[in-house]
Design a protein around this motif. Structure first.
Motif, PDB file in Angstrom:
ATOM      1  N   GLU A   1      -9.564 -10.700 -12.664  1.00  0.00           N
ATOM      2  CA  GLU A   1      -8.746 -11.392 -13.664  1.00  0.00           C
ATOM      3  C   GLU A   1      -7.927 -10.427 -14.517  1.00  0.00           C
ATOM      4  N   HIS A   2      -8.370  -9.163 -14.619  1.00  0.00           N
ATOM      5  CA  HIS A   2      -7.634  -8.172 -15.410  1.00  0.00           C
ATOM      6  C   HIS A   2      -6.357  -7.706 -14.702  1.00  0.00           C
ATOM      7  N   LYS A   3      -6.220  -8.021 -13.428  1.00  0.00           N
ATOM      8  CA  LYS A   3      -5.043  -7.603 -12.664  1.00  0.00           C
ATOM      9  C   LYS A   3      -3.985  -8.706 -12.547  1.00  0.00           C
ATOM     10  N   ILE A   4      -4.346  -9.937 -12.938  1.00  0.00           N
ATOM     11  CA  ILE A   4      -3.459 -11.082 -12.709  1.00  0.00           C
ATOM     12  C   ILE A   4      -3.215 -11.845 -14.004  1.00  0.00           C
ATOM     13  N   GLU A   5      -1.944 -12.142 -14.260  1.00  0.00           N
ATOM     14  CA  GLU A   5      -1.585 -13.015 -15.374  1.00  0.00           C
ATOM     15  C   GLU A   5      -1.077 -14.330 -14.784  1.00  0.00           C
ATOM     16  N   PHE A   6      -1.709 -15.429 -15.177  1.00  0.00           N
ATOM     17  CA  PHE A   6      -1.330 -16.740 -14.664  1.00  0.00           C
ATOM     18  C   PHE A   6      -0.466 -17.462 -15.698  1.00  0.00           C
ATOM     19  N   ILE A   7       0.666 -17.980 -15.242  1.00  0.00           N
ATOM     20  CA  ILE A   7       1.632 -18.627 -16.134  1.00  0.00           C
ATOM     21  C   ILE A   7       2.068 -19.961 -15.532  1.00  0.00           C
ATOM     22  N   LYS A   8       2.129 -21.001 -16.356  1.00  0.00           N
ATOM     23  CA  LYS A   8       2.691 -22.269 -15.886  1.00  0.00           C
ATOM     24  C   LYS A   8       4.213 -22.137 -15.878  1.00  0.00           C
ATOM     25  N   SER A   9       4.801 -22.345 -14.712  1.00  0.00           N
ATOM     26  CA  SER A   9       6.248 -22.158 -14.592  1.00  0.00           C
ATOM     27  C   SER A   9       6.761 -22.858 -13.340  1.00  0.00           C
TER      28      SER A   9
ATOM     29  N   LYS B   1       0.819  -1.219   0.000  1.00  0.00           N
ATOM     30  CA  LYS B   1       0.000   0.000   0.000  1.00  0.00           C
ATOM     31  C   LYS B   1       0.848   1.262   0.000  1.00  0.00           C
ATOM     32  N   GLU B   2       2.144   1.120   0.293  1.00  0.00           N
ATOM     33  CA  GLU B   2       3.064   2.263   0.271  1.00  0.00           C
ATOM     34  C   GLU B   2       3.804   2.385  -1.058  1.00  0.00           C
ATOM     35  N   ILE B   3       3.563   1.458  -1.989  1.00  0.00           N
ATOM     36  CA  ILE B   3       4.245   1.454  -3.284  1.00  0.00           C
ATOM     37  C   ILE B   3       3.248   1.833  -4.380  1.00  0.00           C
ATOM     38  N   LYS B   4       3.597   2.786  -5.200  1.00  0.00           N
ATOM     39  CA  LYS B   4       2.720   3.220  -6.283  1.00  0.00           C
ATOM     40  C   LYS B   4       2.724   2.186  -7.402  1.00  0.00           C
ATOM     41  N   SER B   5       1.546   1.751  -7.811  1.00  0.00           N
ATOM     42  CA  SER B   5       1.363   0.768  -8.889  1.00  0.00           C
ATOM     43  C   SER B   5       2.316  -0.427  -8.732  1.00  0.00           C
ATOM     44  N   PRO B   6       2.208  -1.153  -7.634  1.00  0.00           N
ATOM     45  CA  PRO B   6       3.148  -2.249  -7.378  1.00  0.00           C
ATOM     46  C   PRO B   6       2.973  -3.406  -8.351  1.00  0.00           C
ATOM     47  N   LYS B   7       4.086  -4.082  -8.614  1.00  0.00           N
ATOM     48  CA  LYS B   7       4.070  -5.270  -9.458  1.00  0.00           C
ATOM     49  C   LYS B   7       4.595  -6.439  -8.642  1.00  0.00           C
TER      50      LYS B   7
ATOM     51  N   ASP C   1      -4.252  -0.539  -7.618  1.00  0.00           N
ATOM     52  CA  ASP C   1      -3.475  -0.374  -8.851  1.00  0.00           C
ATOM     53  C   ASP C   1      -2.388  -1.429  -8.999  1.00  0.00           C
ATOM     54  N   ILE C   2      -2.612  -2.610  -8.475  1.00  0.00           N
ATOM     55  CA  ILE C   2      -1.610  -3.674  -8.488  1.00  0.00           C
ATOM     56  C   ILE C   2      -1.643  -4.459  -9.799  1.00  0.00           C
ATOM     57  N   LYS C   3      -0.493  -4.990 -10.194  1.00  0.00           N
ATOM     58  CA  LYS C   3      -0.389  -5.939 -11.299  1.00  0.00           C
ATOM     59  C   LYS C   3       0.371  -7.155 -10.775  1.00  0.00           C
ATOM     60  N   ILE C   4      -0.133  -8.341 -11.085  1.00  0.00           N
ATOM     61  CA  ILE C   4       0.431  -9.570 -10.525  1.00  0.00           C
ATOM     62  C   ILE C   4       0.673 -10.593 -11.625  1.00  0.00           C
ATOM     63  N   ILE C   5       1.824 -11.253 -11.549  1.00  0.00           N
ATOM     64  CA  ILE C   5       2.060 -12.470 -12.324  1.00  0.00           C
ATOM     65  C   ILE C   5       2.106 -13.616 -11.324  1.00  0.00           C
TER      66      ILE C   5
ATOM     67  N   MET D   1      -6.635 -12.074  -3.435  1.00  0.00           N
ATOM     68  CA  MET D   1      -6.860 -11.154  -2.320  1.00  0.00           C
ATOM     69  C   MET D   1      -6.023  -9.883  -2.453  1.00  0.00           C
ATOM     70  N   LEU D   2      -4.779 -10.011  -2.894  1.00  0.00           N
ATOM     71  CA  LEU D   2      -3.955  -8.816  -3.111  1.00  0.00           C
ATOM     72  C   LEU D   2      -4.584  -7.931  -4.186  1.00  0.00           C
ATOM     73  N   ALA D   3      -5.119  -8.555  -5.222  1.00  0.00           N
ATOM     74  CA  ALA D   3      -5.764  -7.794  -6.296  1.00  0.00           C
ATOM     75  C   ALA D   3      -7.023  -7.083  -5.797  1.00  0.00           C
ATOM     76  N   LYS D   4      -7.719  -7.688  -4.856  1.00  0.00           N
ATOM     77  CA  LYS D   4      -8.929  -7.073  -4.297  1.00  0.00           C
ATOM     78  C   LYS D   4      -8.587  -5.947  -3.323  1.00  0.00           C
ATOM     79  N   LEU D   5      -7.458  -6.071  -2.636  1.00  0.00           N
ATOM     80  CA  LEU D   5      -7.118  -5.127  -1.574  1.00  0.00           C
ATOM     81  C   LEU D   5      -6.244  -3.961  -2.035  1.00  0.00           C
ATOM     82  N   ILE D   6      -5.536  -4.125  -3.159  1.00  0.00           N
ATOM     83  CA  ILE D   6      -4.653  -3.067  -3.685  1.00  0.00           C
ATOM     84  C   ILE D   6      -5.170  -2.644  -5.060  1.00  0.00           C
TER      85      ILE D   6
END
Length: 277
Positions: A159-167, A106-112, A133-137, A126-131
């Motif tokens: 779903e627009h905030k999270i990219e899911f990748i098999k890795s 919450k202290e980081i602008k547009s966190p990734k 402007d977040i972007k998550i892989i 949950m991070l996507a719901k609580l933050i």
């Protein structure tokens, strides 16, 4: 037989499995009927017409088969998530990991954020719901986990905030700048005897190697080498001392361990020094 009588009768079969046998029979009845608790309380004395189905589910639960796999649901952070076999069941203590991450993000602008081993997707969702402007892989080695996590992201409209990748860990992640790695990785030693109910969960989401902390150490190494500033992980209750010793190999600004609801050591956060490798 009335609903009330069914609860009294079938709870006897679950007394050695759970400390809340009556409650669990209620949950199974609600699962069968697709009703809520308020409805149940208003209809206790009505006839239950699905006793054969209930009997089948109670017998399954009596083998220590997890309730979450039967109902295909689990509660996490006050929200309801879909659960599937071959994917780790969400644990309440993982809520602490999310809370610790939110305090930083919450202290980081547009966190990734990069999540390693997303499982059912609960942490990333949950991070996507609580933050805002977040972007998550979010990555996982398990195809079933990726499929389930996508469902949960869609269910919670993030779903627009999270990219899911098999890795496998960072293997298929392009060189990108992340502010944080977060993970609830496998951290149990291969020789550890699991409780009967946990035996039904995927072993590759539980066992972390001969010692147990091998995957944790790989995540620490890779996070540091990729110059990601923050790392938050869950860990085993007995891994604080060896991990604290391992931290000495890195240029760390600060680190903290935290305890779970049972007062066991359960996780840590690291802030690496900026610009160092």
């Amino acid at each position: 037989m009335t609903i009330k009588d069914c609860i009294k009768n079938y709870s006897k079969q679950l007394r050695d499995i759970t400390h809340i046998p009556n409650k669990e029979v209620e949950i199974l009845i609600l699962h069968i009927l697709q009703k809520n608790v308020i409805w149940l309380h208003l209809h206790y004395n009505e006839e239950f017409k699905h006793e054969k189905e209930l009997e089948k589910l109670v017998k399954k639960r009596a083998t220590n088969y997890p309730m979450e796999y039967i109902t295909k649901k689990a509660s996490f952070y006050g929200e309801l998530f879909e659960v599937a076999t071959n994917v780790l069941i969400p644990r309440p203590e993982t809520e602490l990991l999310v809370e610790n991450a939110v305090e930083i993000l919450k202290e980081i602008k547009s966190p990734k954020v990069l999540e390693i081993g997303t499982g059912s997707g609960i942490i990333s969702v949950m991070l996507a719901k609580l933050i805002d402007d977040i972007k998550i892989i979010a990555v996982d080695i398990n195809d079933d986990a990726i499929t389930l996590a996508k469902k949960n992201a869609k269910k919670h409209e993030v779903e627009h905030k999270i990219e899911f990748i098999k890795s496998d860990l960072y293997e298929n992640i392009d060189e990108q700048i992340f502010d944080m790695t977060i993970s609830n990785p496998p951290y149990i030693a291969n020789s550890y005897k699991l409780p009967l109910n946990v035996e039904f969960e995927p072993r590759n989401a539980l066992f972390g190697g001969e010692v147990g902390d091998e995957i944790l150490k790989r995540i620490i190494d890779d996070t540091y080498n990729k110059k990601i500033r923050y790392l938050l992980c869950e860990m085993g209750y007995d891994q604080k001392k060896p991990l604290e010793q391992y931290f000495k190999n890195f240029n760390i600004e600060k680190y903290e361990f935290y305890k779970d609801y049972s007062n066991f050591d359960r996780g840590f956060s690291i802030k690496f020094r900026k610009g160092d490798k």
